[in-house]
Scaffold this active site. Structure first.
Site, short mmCIF file in Angstrom:
data_model
loop_
_atom_site.label_atom_id
_atom_site.label_comp_id
_atom_site.label_asym_id
_atom_site.label_seq_id
_atom_site.Cartn_x
_atom_site.Cartn_y
_atom_site.Cartn_z
N CYS A 1 22.88 -37.95 8.08
CA CYS A 1 21.76 -38.30 7.20
C CYS A 1 21.18 -39.67 7.56
CB CYS A 1 22.22 -38.34 5.76
SG CYS A 1 22.89 -36.78 5.20
N ARG B 1 19.39 -39.02 14.79
CA ARG B 1 20.73 -38.95 14.22
C ARG B 1 21.16 -37.49 13.97
NH1 ARG B 1 22.16 -43.87 11.40
NH2 ARG B 1 23.20 -42.71 9.76
N TRP C 1 21.59 -33.98 6.84
CA TRP C 1 22.44 -33.16 7.71
C TRP C 1 23.44 -32.51 6.75
CZ3 TRP C 1 27.58 -32.71 9.38
CH2 TRP C 1 27.76 -32.07 10.61
N ASN D 1 24.09 -40.97 2.06
CA ASN D 1 24.66 -40.55 3.35
C ASN D 1 26.17 -40.56 3.18
OD1 ASN D 1 25.34 -40.18 6.02
ND2 ASN D 1 24.77 -42.23 6.67
N GLY D 2 26.85 -39.50 3.61
CA GLY D 2 28.30 -39.48 3.47
C GLY D 2 28.74 -38.38 2.53
N GLU E 1 33.26 -32.99 30.52
CA GLU E 1 32.03 -33.63 30.04
C GLU E 1 30.79 -32.84 30.50
OE1 GLU E 1 31.27 -35.68 27.86
OE2 GLU E 1 29.33 -36.49 28.40
N LYS F 1 28.04 -31.20 27.97
CA LYS F 1 26.59 -31.45 28.03
C LYS F 1 25.82 -30.13 27.95
CE LYS F 1 26.50 -34.74 27.23
NZ LYS F 1 27.41 -35.70 26.82
N GLU G 1 26.10 -28.59 24.39
CA GLU G 1 25.37 -29.35 23.37
C GLU G 1 23.87 -29.05 23.36
OE1 GLU G 1 27.30 -33.72 22.67
OE2 GLU G 1 26.62 -33.32 24.69
N HIS H 1 45.95 -19.32 36.12
CA HIS H 1 46.70 -19.02 34.91
C HIS H 1 45.82 -18.49 33.79
CE1 HIS H 1 50.23 -20.68 36.74
NE2 HIS H 1 49.59 -21.79 37.03
N LYS I 1 23.93 -37.56 16.15
CA LYS I 1 24.25 -38.61 17.12
C LYS I 1 25.48 -39.39 16.68
CE LYS I 1 23.50 -41.26 20.64
NZ LYS I 1 23.99 -40.64 21.89
C1 G6P Z 1 28.84 -36.97 18.18
C2 G6P Z 1 27.77 -37.11 19.25
C3 G6P Z 1 28.42 -37.18 20.64
C4 G6P Z 1 29.43 -38.32 20.67
C5 G6P Z 1 30.48 -38.19 19.55
C6 G6P Z 1 31.34 -39.43 19.45
O1 G6P Z 1 29.46 -35.75 18.28
O2 G6P Z 1 26.89 -36.01 19.20
O3 G6P Z 1 27.42 -37.42 21.62
O4 G6P Z 1 30.07 -38.32 21.91
O5 G6P Z 1 29.81 -38.03 18.30
O6 G6P Z 1 30.53 -40.50 19.07
P1 G6P Z 1 30.85 -42.02 19.33
O7 G6P Z 1 29.66 -42.73 18.76
O8 G6P Z 1 32.11 -42.32 18.57
O9 G6P Z 1 31.01 -42.23 20.77
#
Ligand code: G6P
Length: 609
Positions: free
Chosen positions: A2, A27, A75, A99-100, A484, A488, A491, A507, A604
């Site tokens: 949020c 965000r 959110w 927020n929260g 990673e 990507k 996501e 395996h 984010k």
């Molecule tokens: C969310 C974001 C990711 C990020 C993760 C950890 O899931 O979408 O991109 O890697 O949080 O966030 P941080 O700010 O702790 O690196």
């Protein structure tokens, strides 16, 4: 998660609210809303499911006026994505955005229903609104006292902004586990979840501390600490340029951020490499450095992309600094009974510094007797930085794209520098340490060479964008890079992508291989290449579509597509090899027409557990 923006001014704030809340879109959110108090002391609220653009259209049609109010991006946590659940929430004269999560909201809801309150949403925010109204009407308390009294009944991590239509000269802001910043203007003041939202109006900020409550009026801001004592908080002048939060010549923030990596790595290196090629972190005191000499074990905790950076560093800590290292996902670390190693040092890694799971893990670690703790973080004033013993900053600059890119390579750069520093402190592998420093110096130019391959990478992406699955393989410190790369793709393209250590192929995942399964293999010509070649052959024999990333062509079979990566020292190679994978995932999402910077359901900065 949020986003909140609020303002109290003498001018009409509608455009300001719409423009500022747009800056918080990154965000992640699924609905948006706005409320102002107009000249007749009426609350005017407009809400909608979907993007801020939709909200803007609705608001502009109404020709609203108000000089106090707020906007919010939601959110969903409590209750489905719907207009009814969208903020702001109202209880008679009280309006709230938050927020929260309020953990005891169900109990409070029952209590409030018994008192005669009717709920129009499933949210914990409406619980706050009714609770505030109840407390205020009981004794005719001031808005500040009402908030102070009510929050004693709330459990959870949150931030909120409250206004009162009966007294429309002030906003009350509360920080209790989730950040809020106050922007100071001339005869007008603002509140936001993140300074980015306010940069077009001010550069002067006050970050609220945990437990702070602020009364924000157009000409005055008063802050009370968690004990209710009035307090002065430092005003900071932001050096973030408004321009740096725009896309510039790029189509998407993610694309811009991928291309910024040579610069962000350079900034992360700057002033930290001394003439004699040793590493110096001005942020670490000699006492803190000594803790690394004492450390017999390193425990790293992180989430998402930061977790993958931590996984790479495990290989480095053990092979270079000779210190056993364990890495754990923050929510897992906090979910079990822990047995800690002797003389263990605790590290968190985070771009935002606000990830609730990582913060929780840090708080737990403090009770467990670690030697000390350090955070590697991109946001200087963040909660993780404030709560950690010390911090090493990544200088990636503001990252807007939800899929993290430049902060990942900056994290790896800091981690490798830290490990090189420890090697020097321990007088271990000094020749290798020197080589690392040299390679770090060349890293930005090597990344630029990868950018010259973008047409080829885009072509590969265009061949694969219709696929339902993609497999990524890596070995050793390149395995986390495969993880990673897969993350990507998941996501931003919503394609199922999975990563495996190459050696584990036989395996299980080999069963998935047929001519429809694309496999991306990270295979630098290093000490592990002969083993990786075996995996390539196994896939090739089963007609898998193979894409190899390497600095040397692997001439095994003719169903192999090759993407040449510039040569770089084996140790540092993971930082280079992620870049083509970032570009690859970007181009797939582009071809699929996805919302690259704001993928569905993701945020984010994840400020709830
Ligand atoms: C969310 C974001 C990711 C990020 C993760 C950890 O899931 O979408 O991109 O890697 O949080 O966030 P941080 O700010 O702790 O690196």
């Amino acid at each position: 998660m949020c986003g909140i923006v609020a303002a109290v001014t003498k001018r009409n704030i509608i455009n300001f609210l719409l423009q500022s809340i747009k800056k918080l879109e990154y965000r992640g959110y699924d609905s948006s809303g706005l409320a102002v108090i107009n000249k007749n002391s009426d609350i005017v609220r407009i809400r909608c499911v979907g993007k801020v653009n939709v909200l803007s259209k609705k608001v502009k049609k109404k020709k609203l006026f108000g000089n106090i109010g707020f906007a919010h991006t939601r959110w969903a946590t409590h209750g489905k994505i719907s207009k009814e659940n969208t903020h702001p929430h109202i209880s008679s004269n009280i309006v709230v955005v938050h927020n929260g999560i309020i953990e005891n909201s169900s109990k409070l809801r029952i209590l409030l229903e018994k008192k005669g309150y009717t709920f129009n949403s499933d949210t914990d925010t409406e619980v706050i609104a009714h609770l505030l109204h109840l407390e205020q009407s009981k004794k005719g308390l001031s808005l500040l006292k009402t908030v102070q009294k009510s929050i004693l009944q709330l459990n959870g991590n949150y931030s909120m902004v409250v206004m009162d239509a009966k007294n429309a000269s002030k906003l009350i802001a509360v920080r209790s586990g989730s950040p809020l910043v106050i922007g100071l203007g001339i005869k007008e003041n603002f509140i936001a979840s993140d300074q980015i939202a306010l940069l077009s109006s001010t550069k002067r900020f006050i970050y609220l501390e945990e437990g702070d409550i602020a009364i924000v009026k157009a000409k005055k801001v008063n802050i009370f600490n968690k004990d209710g004592v009035i307090i002065e908080r430092d005003e900071i002048k932001s050096n973030v340029k408004y321009k740096s939060v725009s896309k510039g010549k790029y189509k998407h923030y993610m694309e811009k951020e991928i291309y910024e990596q040579p610069l962000s790595i350079q900034k992360t290196l700057n002033n930290r490499i001394k003439e004699d090629k040793t590493i110096h972190f001005s942020e670490l005191s000699p006492k803190e450095e000594n803790l690394f000499l004492k450390a017999e074990h390193i425990q790293i905790v992180a989430c998402g992309t930061s977790y993958h950076a931590a996984l790479v560093s495990k290989y480095w800590f053990e092979s270079l600094a000779d210190i056993p290292c364990d890495v754990e996902i923050a929510s897992e670390f906090s979910s079990r009974k822990l047995a800690i190693r002797k003389n263990s040092f605790f590290i968190t890694l985070s771009q935002s510094g606000e990830t609730a799971d990582t913060l929780e893990a840090l708080r737990i670690s403090k009770k467990l007797g670690y030697l000390g703790n350090l955070t590697i973080c991109n946001m200087k004033g963040s909660s993780l930085v404030k709560e950690s013993d010390c911090c090493l900053s990544t200088e990636a600059g503001i990252e807007i794209g939800v899929a993290s890119t430049k902060s990942f390579t900056a994290q790896l750069t800091v981690l490798l520098m830290l490990i090189t520093k420890i090697m020097h402190l321990k007088r271990k592998n000094i020749m290798i340490a020197k080589k690392i420093v040299k390679s770090l110096h060349y890293l930005p130019s090597k990344i630029k060479k990868i950018f010259k391959k973008n047409t080829l990478i885009e072509k590969v992406a265009n061949n694969l964008y219709r696929k339902k699955n993609i497999l990524f393989l890596g070995r050793g410190s390149q395995y986390p890079i495969a993880l990673e790369g897969a993350l990507k793709v998941k996501e931003i393209s919503y394609i199922h992508a999975e990563a495996y250590p190459s050696g584990e192929l036989k395996h299980g995942p080999l069963a998935l291989i047929d001519k429809n399964m694309p496999v991306i293999i990270i295979a630098p010509n290093d000490s592990l290449i002969e083993k990786t070649k075996k995996s390539i052959q196994e896939i090739s024999a089963r007609e898998g579509k193979i894409y190899v990333l390497s600095d040397k062509e692997v001439n095994l079979e003719n169903n192999i597509n090759f993407i040449k990566i510039p040569y770089i020292e084996e140790i540092i190679a993971p930082i280079l090899y992620i870049v083509p994978l970032q570009l690859f995932s970007y181009y797939i999402a582009l071809k699929k027409g996805k919302n690259i910077d704001q993928p569905r359901n993701l945020a984010k900065s994840v400020t709830v557990e």
